[in-house]
Design a protein around this motif. Sequence first.
Motif, PDB file in Angstrom:
ATOM      1  N   TYR A 117     118.999  15.317  39.553  1.00 46.98           N
ATOM      2  CA  TYR A 117     119.858  16.054  40.507  1.00 46.98           C
ATOM      3  C   TYR A 117     119.145  16.455  41.858  1.00 46.98           C
ATOM      4  O   TYR A 117     118.005  16.573  41.763  1.00 46.98           O
ATOM      5  CB  TYR A 117     120.375  17.362  40.014  1.00 46.98           C
ATOM      6  CG  TYR A 117     119.332  18.293  39.589  1.00 46.98           C
ATOM      7  CD1 TYR A 117     118.872  19.261  40.340  1.00 46.98           C
ATOM      8  CD2 TYR A 117     118.834  18.188  38.235  1.00 46.98           C
ATOM      9  CE1 TYR A 117     117.928  20.273  39.939  1.00 46.98           C
ATOM     10  CE2 TYR A 117     118.001  19.038  37.652  1.00 46.98           C
ATOM     11  CZ  TYR A 117     117.446  20.076  38.578  1.00 46.98           C
ATOM     12  OH  TYR A 117     116.375  20.939  38.333  1.00 46.98           O
ATOM     13  N   SER A 118     119.694  16.438  42.901  1.00 46.43           N
ATOM     14  CA  SER A 118     119.045  16.860  44.296  1.00 46.43           C
ATOM     15  C   SER A 118     118.915  18.304  44.217  1.00 46.43           C
ATOM     16  O   SER A 118     119.712  19.008  43.900  1.00 46.43           O
ATOM     17  CB  SER A 118     120.025  16.379  45.576  1.00 46.43           C
ATOM     18  OG  SER A 118     120.129  14.962  45.376  1.00 46.43           O
ATOM     19  N   ARG A 119     117.745  18.740  44.781  1.00 43.67           N
ATOM     20  CA  ARG A 119     117.359  20.056  44.917  1.00 43.67           C
ATOM     21  C   ARG A 119     117.671  20.606  46.328  1.00 43.67           C
ATOM     22  O   ARG A 119     116.739  20.273  47.325  1.00 43.67           O
ATOM     23  CB  ARG A 119     116.098  20.475  44.563  1.00 43.67           C
ATOM     24  CG  ARG A 119     116.202  20.099  42.839  1.00 43.67           C
ATOM     25  CD  ARG A 119     114.775  20.471  42.499  1.00 43.67           C
ATOM     26  NE  ARG A 119     113.579  19.399  42.650  1.00 43.67           N
ATOM     27  CZ  ARG A 119     112.589  19.170  42.026  1.00 43.67           C
ATOM     28  NH1 ARG A 119     112.183  20.318  41.163  1.00 43.67           N
ATOM     29  NH2 ARG A 119     111.836  18.417  42.272  1.00 43.67           N
ATOM     30  N   CYS A 120     118.914  21.299  46.576  1.00 50.04           N
ATOM     31  CA  CYS A 120     118.947  21.194  48.163  1.00 50.04           C
ATOM     32  C   CYS A 120     118.920  22.931  48.605  1.00 50.04           C
ATOM     33  O   CYS A 120     118.846  23.638  47.634  1.00 50.04           O
ATOM     34  CB  CYS A 120     120.511  20.808  48.443  1.00 50.04           C
ATOM     35  SG  CYS A 120     120.902  19.196  47.753  1.00 50.04           S
ATOM     36  N   ASP A 121     119.093  23.148  50.022  1.00 46.74           N
ATOM     37  CA  ASP A 121     119.126  24.408  50.326  1.00 46.74           C
ATOM     38  C   ASP A 121     120.812  24.679  50.156  1.00 46.74           C
ATOM     39  O   ASP A 121     121.631  24.266  50.028  1.00 46.74           O
ATOM     40  CB  ASP A 121     118.694  24.592  51.879  1.00 46.74           C
ATOM     41  CG  ASP A 121     119.578  23.789  52.719  1.00 46.74           C
ATOM     42  OD1 ASP A 121     120.805  23.272  52.610  1.00 46.74           O
ATOM     43  OD2 ASP A 121     118.856  23.436  53.985  1.00 46.74           O
ATOM     44  N   LYS A 196     124.014  18.067  42.947  1.00 49.28           N
ATOM     45  CA  LYS A 196     123.346  18.877  43.900  1.00 49.28           C
ATOM     46  C   LYS A 196     123.363  20.358  43.633  1.00 49.28           C
ATOM     47  O   LYS A 196     124.140  21.161  43.211  1.00 49.28           O
ATOM     48  CB  LYS A 196     124.068  18.721  45.184  1.00 49.28           C
ATOM     49  CG  LYS A 196     123.856  17.459  45.800  1.00 49.28           C
ATOM     50  CD  LYS A 196     124.608  17.337  47.359  1.00 49.28           C
ATOM     51  CE  LYS A 196     124.804  15.718  47.636  1.00 49.28           C
ATOM     52  NZ  LYS A 196     125.242  15.810  49.098  1.00 49.28           N
ATOM     53  N   TYR A 197     121.908  20.684  43.388  1.00 47.47           N
ATOM     54  CA  TYR A 197     121.664  22.300  43.173  1.00 47.47           C
ATOM     55  C   TYR A 197     121.411  22.916  44.203  1.00 47.47           C
ATOM     56  O   TYR A 197     120.298  22.549  45.172  1.00 47.47           O
ATOM     57  CB  TYR A 197     120.469  22.193  42.211  1.00 47.47           C
ATOM     58  CG  TYR A 197     120.037  23.546  41.718  1.00 47.47           C
ATOM     59  CD1 TYR A 197     120.774  24.406  41.185  1.00 47.47           C
ATOM     60  CD2 TYR A 197     118.649  23.910  41.925  1.00 47.47           C
ATOM     61  CE1 TYR A 197     120.313  25.624  40.803  1.00 47.47           C
ATOM     62  CE2 TYR A 197     118.104  24.991  41.672  1.00 47.47           C
ATOM     63  CZ  TYR A 197     118.796  25.994  41.134  1.00 47.47           C
ATOM     64  OH  TYR A 197     118.435  27.119  40.726  1.00 47.47           O
ATOM     65  N   ARG A 198     121.931  24.019  44.718  1.00 47.15           N
ATOM     66  CA  ARG A 198     121.636  24.833  45.546  1.00 47.15           C
ATOM     67  C   ARG A 198     120.448  25.790  45.339  1.00 47.15           C
ATOM     68  O   ARG A 198     120.598  26.619  44.368  1.00 47.15           O
ATOM     69  CB  ARG A 198     122.912  25.808  46.241  1.00 47.15           C
ATOM     70  CG  ARG A 198     123.987  25.164  46.803  1.00 47.15           C
ATOM     71  CD  ARG A 198     125.038  26.114  47.184  1.00 47.15           C
ATOM     72  NE  ARG A 198     126.383  25.535  47.436  1.00 47.15           N
ATOM     73  CZ  ARG A 198     126.816  24.763  48.397  1.00 47.15           C
ATOM     74  NH1 ARG A 198     126.201  25.140  49.770  1.00 47.15           N
ATOM     75  NH2 ARG A 198     127.951  24.405  48.656  1.00 47.15           N
ATOM     76  N   MET A 199     119.456  25.858  45.962  1.00 46.96           N
ATOM     77  CA  MET A 199     118.217  26.596  45.791  1.00 46.96           C
ATOM     78  C   MET A 199     118.274  27.896  46.726  1.00 46.96           C
ATOM     79  O   MET A 199     118.109  27.787  47.713  1.00 46.96           O
ATOM     80  CB  MET A 199     117.051  25.968  45.920  1.00 46.96           C
ATOM     81  CG  MET A 199     116.731  24.835  45.004  1.00 46.96           C
ATOM     82  SD  MET A 199     115.049  24.252  44.729  1.00 46.96           S
ATOM     83  CE  MET A 199     114.698  23.901  46.554  1.00 46.96           C
ATOM     84  N   HIS A 200     118.770  28.845  46.281  1.00 42.07           N
ATOM     85  CA  HIS A 200     118.903  30.140  46.839  1.00 42.07           C
ATOM     86  C   HIS A 200     117.544  30.897  46.843  1.00 42.07           C
ATOM     87  O   HIS A 200     116.888  31.288  45.760  1.00 42.07           O
ATOM     88  CB  HIS A 200     120.117  31.361  46.505  1.00 42.07           C
ATOM     89  CG  HIS A 200     121.271  30.547  46.474  1.00 42.07           C
ATOM     90  ND1 HIS A 200     122.005  30.089  47.533  1.00 42.07           N
ATOM     91  CD2 HIS A 200     122.178  30.121  45.184  1.00 42.07           C
ATOM     92  CE1 HIS A 200     123.269  29.392  47.249  1.00 42.07           C
ATOM     93  NE2 HIS A 200     123.236  29.456  45.821  1.00 42.07           N
ATOM     94  N   ALA A 201     116.960  31.348  48.005  1.00 44.02           N
ATOM     95  CA  ALA A 201     115.777  32.037  48.198  1.00 44.02           C
ATOM     96  C   ALA A 201     115.815  33.525  47.409  1.00 44.02           C
ATOM     97  O   ALA A 201     114.957  33.722  46.871  1.00 44.02           O
ATOM     98  CB  ALA A 201     115.449  32.418  49.780  1.00 44.02           C
ATOM     99  N   LYS A 202     116.968  34.248  47.208  1.00 43.31           N
ATOM    100  CA  LYS A 202     117.059  35.124  46.514  1.00 43.31           C
ATOM    101  C   LYS A 202     117.532  35.322  45.204  1.00 43.31           C
ATOM    102  O   LYS A 202     117.924  36.291  44.489  1.00 43.31           O
ATOM    103  CB  LYS A 202     118.047  36.502  47.476  1.00 43.31           C
ATOM    104  CG  LYS A 202     117.050  36.617  48.765  1.00 43.31           C
ATOM    105  CD  LYS A 202     117.845  37.585  49.645  1.00 43.31           C
ATOM    106  CE  LYS A 202     117.181  37.964  50.826  1.00 43.31           C
ATOM    107  NZ  LYS A 202     117.915  38.955  51.613  1.00 43.31           N
TER     108      LYS A 202
END
Length: 250
Positions: A117-121, A196-202
């Motif tokens: 999977y892609s690690r995305c913003d 696609k996985y959204r990486m949330h800063a918080k």
Amino acid sequence: MPQISIITPCYNSERFLEKTIQSVLNQTFTDWEWLITDDHSSDRSVEIINKTKDPRIKLTVVDKNGGAGQARNISLEKATGRYITFLDSDDYWEPQFLSEMIAFMKKENVELAYSNYSRCDENLIPAIGDFKADKEVTFDNLLKTCRLSLLSSMYDSQRVGKEFFPAGSKREDHVMWLNLLKKIPVGKPLPKTMAKYRMHAKSISRKKTNIMKDQYLVYKDHMKFSTLKSWYYTVNWAINGFMKYSKVFN
């Protein structure tokens, strides 16, 4: 009964939900049911889901927030599909995800599979390198690092039964996979980028405060390991986690 049950917890996801819904509706494999449990959202999440008039989408709305694990369990209880897969309300599948995964599992005759999977913003733009499905997973190697992500994995509930998420753990997905892998010898990798996985800063999963303690309790409380053994696996998990998300290694 549908072949696949998709399990989704939803909580205040209005910013991303429409793209997630579209990624499911775009699947080339169509014999699925999608069980969404809204965990007492205070935004427009329920309204957005209800706008999609598709009988395969089955929404449950709870009147008290209980967390993602409980929301997934509510949907799992109602699931009727043979193959179980998970998609959080802010993540995204490529159109061939379901078709590729189910074909791979049947071809390999396995109970569990996972893909790249892609690690995305937050805008679904790749932030670091793709996570690679390059190793078979077993109970033993999953103790040191959780290679299985909910959004890129699928298991056969006809062969292993439904596996529910434990109450009282902040690492409930890791515990669930470990419990499932106690029942089967191996999960197989499909080396294609299918999600696609959204990486949330918080996001909760990215917070470091108390995360070592939470992971330690996976081994101590849920696997019933000794104190020494629990710390051994916690340290291994921490080292592997740093390598998994550090840009130095991606």
